[in-house]
Every structure is written in structure tokens, then in C-alpha cells.
Scaffold this active site. Structure first.
Site, PDB file in Angstrom:
ATOM      1  CG  LEU A   9      79.023  23.390  29.151  1.00  0.00           C
ATOM      2  CD1 LEU A   9      80.005  23.444  30.300  1.00  0.00           C
ATOM      3  CD2 LEU A   9      79.668  22.784  27.922  1.00  0.00           C
TER       4      LEU A   9
ATOM      5  N   GLY B  69      77.608  27.565  26.817  1.00  0.00           N
ATOM      6  CA  GLY B  69      78.539  26.752  26.023  1.00  0.00           C
ATOM      7  C   GLY B  69      78.204  26.769  24.535  1.00  0.00           C
TER       8      GLY B  69
ATOM      9  CG  ASN C  77      72.928  31.682  29.925  1.00  0.00           C
ATOM     10  OD1 ASN C  77      73.863  31.077  29.427  1.00  0.00           O
ATOM     11  ND2 ASN C  77      71.773  31.103  30.197  1.00  0.00           N
ATOM     12  CD  GLU C  78      78.501  30.530  30.936  1.00  0.00           C
ATOM     13  OE1 GLU C  78      78.158  31.708  30.664  1.00  0.00           O
ATOM     14  OE2 GLU C  78      78.957  29.760  30.095  1.00  0.00           O
TER      15      GLU C  78
HETATM   16  C1  LIG Z   1      85.654  29.975  40.259  1.00  0.00           C
HETATM   17  C2  LIG Z   1      85.986  28.806  39.417  1.00  0.00           C
HETATM   18  C3  LIG Z   1      85.045  28.700  38.255  1.00  0.00           C
HETATM   19  C4  LIG Z   1      85.326  27.474  37.504  1.00  0.00           C
HETATM   20  C5  LIG Z   1      84.266  27.236  36.486  1.00  0.00           C
HETATM   21  C6  LIG Z   1      83.067  26.677  37.112  1.00  0.00           C
HETATM   22  C7  LIG Z   1      81.915  26.513  36.562  1.00  0.00           C
HETATM   23  C8  LIG Z   1      81.599  26.820  35.165  1.00  0.00           C
HETATM   24  C9  LIG Z   1      80.836  25.736  34.618  1.00  0.00           C
HETATM   25  C10 LIG Z   1      80.266  25.667  33.475  1.00  0.00           C
HETATM   26  C11 LIG Z   1      80.025  26.720  32.487  1.00  0.00           C
HETATM   27  C12 LIG Z   1      78.654  26.424  31.946  1.00  0.00           C
HETATM   28  C13 LIG Z   1      78.339  26.499  30.702  1.00  0.00           C
HETATM   29  C14 LIG Z   1      77.007  26.090  30.211  1.00  0.00           C
HETATM   30  O1  LIG Z   1      76.834  25.952  29.041  1.00  0.00           O
HETATM   31  S1  LIG Z   1      75.732  25.779  31.328  1.00  0.00           S
HETATM   32  C15 LIG Z   1      74.274  25.517  30.361  1.00  0.00           C
HETATM   33  C16 LIG Z   1      73.581  26.819  30.147  1.00  0.00           C
HETATM   34  N1  LIG Z   1      72.465  26.646  29.270  1.00  0.00           N
HETATM   35  C17 LIG Z   1      71.326  27.314  29.414  1.00  0.00           C
HETATM   36  O2  LIG Z   1      71.156  28.131  30.285  1.00  0.00           O
HETATM   37  C18 LIG Z   1      70.232  26.990  28.430  1.00  0.00           C
HETATM   38  C19 LIG Z   1      69.038  26.451  29.117  1.00  0.00           C
HETATM   39  N2  LIG Z   1      68.026  26.131  28.137  1.00  0.00           N
HETATM   40  C20 LIG Z   1      67.198  27.036  27.589  1.00  0.00           C
HETATM   41  O3  LIG Z   1      67.269  28.211  27.831  1.00  0.00           O
HETATM   42  C21 LIG Z   1      66.178  26.515  26.653  1.00  0.00           C
HETATM   43  O4  LIG Z   1      66.081  25.134  26.851  1.00  0.00           O
HETATM   44  C22 LIG Z   1      66.498  26.786  25.164  1.00  0.00           C
HETATM   45  C23 LIG Z   1      67.887  26.312  24.781  1.00  0.00           C
HETATM   46  C24 LIG Z   1      66.345  28.279  24.863  1.00  0.00           C
HETATM   47  C25 LIG Z   1      65.461  26.000  24.298  1.00  0.00           C
HETATM   48  O5  LIG Z   1      64.161  26.353  24.709  1.00  0.00           O
HETATM   49  P1  LIG Z   1      62.927  25.420  24.306  1.00  0.00           P
HETATM   50  O6  LIG Z   1      61.731  26.098  24.868  1.00  0.00           O
HETATM   51  O7  LIG Z   1      62.955  25.121  22.865  1.00  0.00           O
HETATM   52  O8  LIG Z   1      63.223  24.030  25.026  1.00  0.00           O
HETATM   53  P2  LIG Z   1      63.012  23.651  26.570  1.00  0.00           P
HETATM   54  O9  LIG Z   1      63.481  24.749  27.451  1.00  0.00           O
HETATM   55  O10 LIG Z   1      61.638  23.167  26.766  1.00  0.00           O
HETATM   56  O11 LIG Z   1      64.045  22.448  26.718  1.00  0.00           O
HETATM   57  C26 LIG Z   1      63.770  21.172  26.130  1.00  0.00           C
HETATM   58  C27 LIG Z   1      64.372  20.128  27.025  1.00  0.00           C
HETATM   59  O12 LIG Z   1      65.803  20.292  27.029  1.00  0.00           O
HETATM   60  C28 LIG Z   1      66.245  20.433  28.378  1.00  0.00           C
HETATM   61  N3  LIG Z   1      67.411  21.315  28.402  1.00  0.00           N
HETATM   62  C29 LIG Z   1      67.489  22.589  28.032  1.00  0.00           C
HETATM   63  N4  LIG Z   1      68.714  23.070  28.167  1.00  0.00           N
HETATM   64  C30 LIG Z   1      69.469  22.051  28.656  1.00  0.00           C
HETATM   65  C31 LIG Z   1      70.842  21.915  29.013  1.00  0.00           C
HETATM   66  N5  LIG Z   1      71.733  22.928  28.900  1.00  0.00           N
HETATM   67  N6  LIG Z   1      71.247  20.731  29.477  1.00  0.00           N
HETATM   68  C32 LIG Z   1      70.405  19.697  29.594  1.00  0.00           C
HETATM   69  N7  LIG Z   1      69.089  19.757  29.270  1.00  0.00           N
HETATM   70  C33 LIG Z   1      68.633  20.925  28.794  1.00  0.00           C
HETATM   71  C34 LIG Z   1      65.052  21.027  29.110  1.00  0.00           C
HETATM   72  O13 LIG Z   1      65.135  20.803  30.483  1.00  0.00           O
HETATM   73  C35 LIG Z   1      63.922  20.266  28.460  1.00  0.00           C
HETATM   74  O14 LIG Z   1      63.910  18.952  29.022  1.00  0.00           O
HETATM   75  P3  LIG Z   1      62.517  18.151  29.159  1.00  0.00           P
HETATM   76  O15 LIG Z   1      62.906  16.891  29.857  1.00  0.00           O
HETATM   77  O16 LIG Z   1      61.604  19.014  29.965  1.00  0.00           O
HETATM   78  O17 LIG Z   1      62.020  17.948  27.754  1.00  0.00           O
END
Ligand SMILES: CCCCC/C=C\C/C=C\C/C=C/C(=O)SCCNC(=O)CCNC(=O)[C@H](O)C(C)(C)COP(=O)(O)OP(=O)(O)OC[C@H]1O[C@@H](n2cnc3c(N)ncnc32)[C@H](O)[C@@H]1OP(=O)(O)O
Length: 338
Positions: free
Chosen positions: A114, A159, A183-184
Site C-alpha cells: 500500500l 499489500g 511485514n505490517e
Molecule cells: C486494529 C485495527 C487494524 C485495522 C487495520 C489497520 C491498519 C492496517 C493498514 C494497512 C496495512 C498495510 C499494508 C501495506 O502494504 S503498508 C506498506 C508496506 N510496504 C513496505 O514496507 C515496503 C517499503 N519499501 C521497501 O521496503 C522498499 O522500497 C522496496 C519495495 C524493497 C524497494 O527497495 P528499493 O531500494 O528498490 O527502493 P527504495 O526503498 O529506494 O524506494 C524507492 C522510492 O519508493 C518509495 N516507496 C517505497 N515503498 C513505498 C510505499 N509502500 N509507499 C510509497 N512509497 C514507497 C521510497 O520512499 C522511495 O521514494 P523516494 O522519494 O526516496 O525515491
């Protein structure tokens, strides 16, 4: 039962259904742009870098290859989720389409999950709309009547992992730098019950318990041993392996496969369908808390900082850092022993 599945899928986002444009001069390809307005405007022979969902339909086999295409990381933002919902509706309604292969057009990333920024510093109305769109994609994918194979060609946290878990079969590229998992908790948030149920249905209770509590991300080899994915292949063979596997699924008559799938997934789907509004309310209440917002901000900043420590940050180097930070998990050995 198949009718139940169809009903789950159809009738959602009805105003948006049917607005896909088929690219003339390149039969069988659907292209959507991340700006909603361009959806209505059929375009000929284009392939701009902003196309966020690419569908290549093989008319001979009825198999659609769907590629997520939002660099840098295919994060699931509100516009992307909305477009994806439209594409999935269209494919479901296409009587010639029997199978769907889900993959990414972005090198090394299946989906980063997400979009963090859709969950940060926004009004409650936005959180509510965003969460409804997340629910919608899960309902469509997990309840799809199509045979659905995920060709996981890169990292797939949270997600992104959920998208893959919705498939009937998961094939992952065997690259040790890729990671997958829910990994939330590492972000200070909680995987909702239907994320949990989807994982539970795939890997069983004990692995779910350990994986979710610790927010574990696994290498492809680890994921295979936990049955989080079904098969590993070299990256270069991923699409051919997915196509070959699809052939196996399509040998089964559609109605028999669909009724079987529905029997197995119906109760999990109903778990959310019966309480969507309450789930949205829970999400909004949770995500808007100051403490949760702080956790997310801290996490988003830590992603930035990882990059700042390396000059210059080559993409392969960045991939390694992410893997080392999130994937090498001491708790993996716990699961192995359990
Ligand atoms: C009790 C009641 C409970 C009710 C429920 C409540 C809550 C639940 C809510 C939600 C569930 C959540 C689900 C999710 O999916 S949360 C998102 C989790 N994602 C991650 O942890 C991934 C994070 N990203 C990474 O680990 C890495 O980026 C990667 C995917 C491994 C890629 O690595 P790489 O080195 O290739 O890239 P960068 O890290 O340099 O990233 C490039 C660029 O993208 C931006 N970015 C990365 N991930 C995200 C993201 N998920 N959303 C938005 N942007 C993202 C990162 O910041 C970099 O940006 P920049 O501006 O620096 O270029």
C-alpha cells in the site's frame, strides 16, 4: 457457487466498468493511464511511460497477462487501485478470458504494498475511500472466477504479498535479494483480519502466527519452504513457467474449478463482505491516531535514510540494503523448527 463468485465480483464500481479502451492496431492489449480522465479516451498505437496497468490478452488461450507499471516500486495508491479494479472487472466480464497472470513491469519489484502516503497526513474521508479501494481489490482478486497465477518478479512486502496471496498459484523468481511477506507490524501497524485470513489459508496457523507477529519478510527459498510461494524458477523463466502452469489449471473445466474455489474461499470472503463498513471505520480510527501516524512517518523517513547512507545508490545496492534490513530474520529458524 460460481454464480456466487460472479456476484461477488460484478456490480462493484459499476460506473467505472466498461470504460476500458482497447488499443486499436494492437488487438488484445488494454492500456490504462493513472489519470482517470484518459480512461475515457481511446488512443491508438501508444505506449507512454505513464501507463500503470498493462494487460496483454492472448486471445488463443484466453489468458491475460497483467503487469503493474508504476515505478519506482508499484506502490498501491488510490488511483492505481481504482484502475486495477476496472481492469479486473473487465477481465471478469470477458467471456473469452479464462486465466490471469499477475506480474510487474518494474524491474526487481512486484509491489511495495500500500502506498504509505495514502495513509499519512490525510483527512478521514481520504482514508475511508482508500481503504474501500483496498478492500475492493482483495474481494475481486481473492474471489475471482479466473484461474489466477502470480509471477512474482521482485520484492513483495505487505499489500504486495497480499496481491500474490490472492492468486491460485504463486511462482517467484529465485533471486536472493527479493523478499516477500506481511511485514505490517514492522511499520507499527497491524495487518487487518482479512490479510491475516488470506495468509492463514495459505500457510497455516503457526507460520501465520510467527510471520505476522514479527512482520517477517522472507527470501524466495524461505518462502518456498513455508508454502508462501509454490515454486521458484530463474528470473528469465518466470513468465514461461507461469504460462505453462496456467495450462495445467485451464485443463480443468472452468465451472468445476470455479465451484471448488468458491467452496474453499467463500467463508473468508464473507468475513469481510459482511462487515465492510465496520472494517473501514476501524481502519480510519486506527490509521488516524497520532501514534500510528508517527510510526508511519518514522518508517517512511527510514526508507529515505537508507538511500542517503549510500552514495551513489545503485539499484542493485539498494535492493541488497532492503533485503538485509528486512529479510534476514532470526525467527525464520523458529518456523523451521516448528
Ligand atoms: C486494529 C485495527 C487494524 C485495522 C487495520 C489497520 C491498519 C492496517 C493498514 C494497512 C496495512 C498495510 C499494508 C501495506 O502494504 S503498508 C506498506 C508496506 N510496504 C513496505 O514496507 C515496503 C517499503 N519499501 C521497501 O521496503 C522498499 O522500497 C522496496 C519495495 C524493497 C524497494 O527497495 P528499493 O531500494 O528498490 O527502493 P527504495 O526503498 O529506494 O524506494 C524507492 C522510492 O519508493 C518509495 N516507496 C517505497 N515503498 C513505498 C510505499 N509502500 N509507499 C510509497 N512509497 C514507497 C521510497 O520512499 C522511495 O521514494 P523516494 O522519494 O526516496 O525515491
Amino acid at each position: 457457487m460460481a454464480a456466487v463468485l460472479r456476484k461477488l465480483i460484478q456490480g462493484r464500481l459499476p460506473a467505472l466498468a466498461g470504460v476500458l479502451c482497447r488499443r486499436s492496431g494492437n488487438e488484445g492489449h488494454l492500456f490504462l493511464n493513472s489519470s482517470g480522465s484518459t480512461l475515457m479516451q481511446p488512443r491508438c498505437g501508444y505506449s507512454s511511460p505513464t501507463e500503470s496497468v498493462i494487460v496483454e490478452m492472448d486471445k488463443a488461450t484466453g489468458v491475460a497477462l497483467l503487469k503493474l507499471n508504476i515505478p519506482p516500486v508499484n506502490s498501491l495508491s488510490l488511483p492505481l487501485l481504482t484502475e486495477l479494479a476496472i481492469v479486473l472487472d473487465k477481465l471478469e466480464m470477458d467471456k473469452h478470458c479464462r486465466g490471469l497472470i499477475l506480474t510487474s513491469a518494474v524491474p526487481n519489484i512486484f509491489s511495495a504494498g500500500l502506498n504509505l502516503f495514502d495513509m499519512m497526513d490525510k483527512p478521514n474521508e481520504h482514508y475511508s475511500e482508500f481503504w474501500r479501494a483496498v478492500q475492493e481489490i482483495w474481494i475481486k482478486l481473492y474471489g475471482s472466477s479466473l484461474a489466477n497465477i502470480a509471477a512474482i518478479n521482485g520484492s513483495s512486502p505487505a499489500g504486495g504479498c497480499l496481491l500474490a496471496l490472492c492468486s491460485d498459484y504463486r511462482i517467484m523468481a529465485n533471486n536472493p535479494h527479493f523478499t516477500i511477506g506481511l511485514n505490517e507490524t514492522r511499520l507499527g501497524i497491524v495487518a487487518p483480519f482479512w490479510f491475516k485470513d488470506t495468509l492463514l489459508n495459505t500457510v497455516g496457523k503457526r507460520t501465520t502466527e510467527i510471520s505476522l507477529n514479527l512482520g517477517a519478510l522472507y527470501s524466495p527459498t524461505e518462502a518456498l519452504s513455508l508454502h508462501l510461494v509454490d515454486r521458484l524458477v530463474p528470473e528469465t523463466q518466470l513468465l514461461s513457467a507461469a504460462t505453462e502452469e496456467m495450462g495445467r489449471w485451464l485443463q480443468v473445466p472452468d465451472h468445476a474449478r470455479q465451484i471448488t474455489k468458491s467452496m474453499i474461499r467463500k467463508s473468508t470472503l464473507e468475513g469481510l463482505l459482511n462487515q465492510r463498513e465496520a472494517d473501514i471505520k476501524n481502519f480510519v480510527e486506527f490509521i488516524s491516531r497520532d501514534s500510528i501516524q508517527k510510526s508511519l512517518q518514522f518508517y517512511a523517513q527510514s526508507l529515505q535514510k537508507q538511500k542517503q547512507h549510500i552514495h551513489p545508490p545503485s539499484s542493485s545496492c539498494r535492493q541488497q540494503i532492503s533485503s538485509v534490513t528486512f529479510a534476514r530474520s532470526p525467527w525464520y529458524s523458529l518456523i523451521q523448527r516448528s
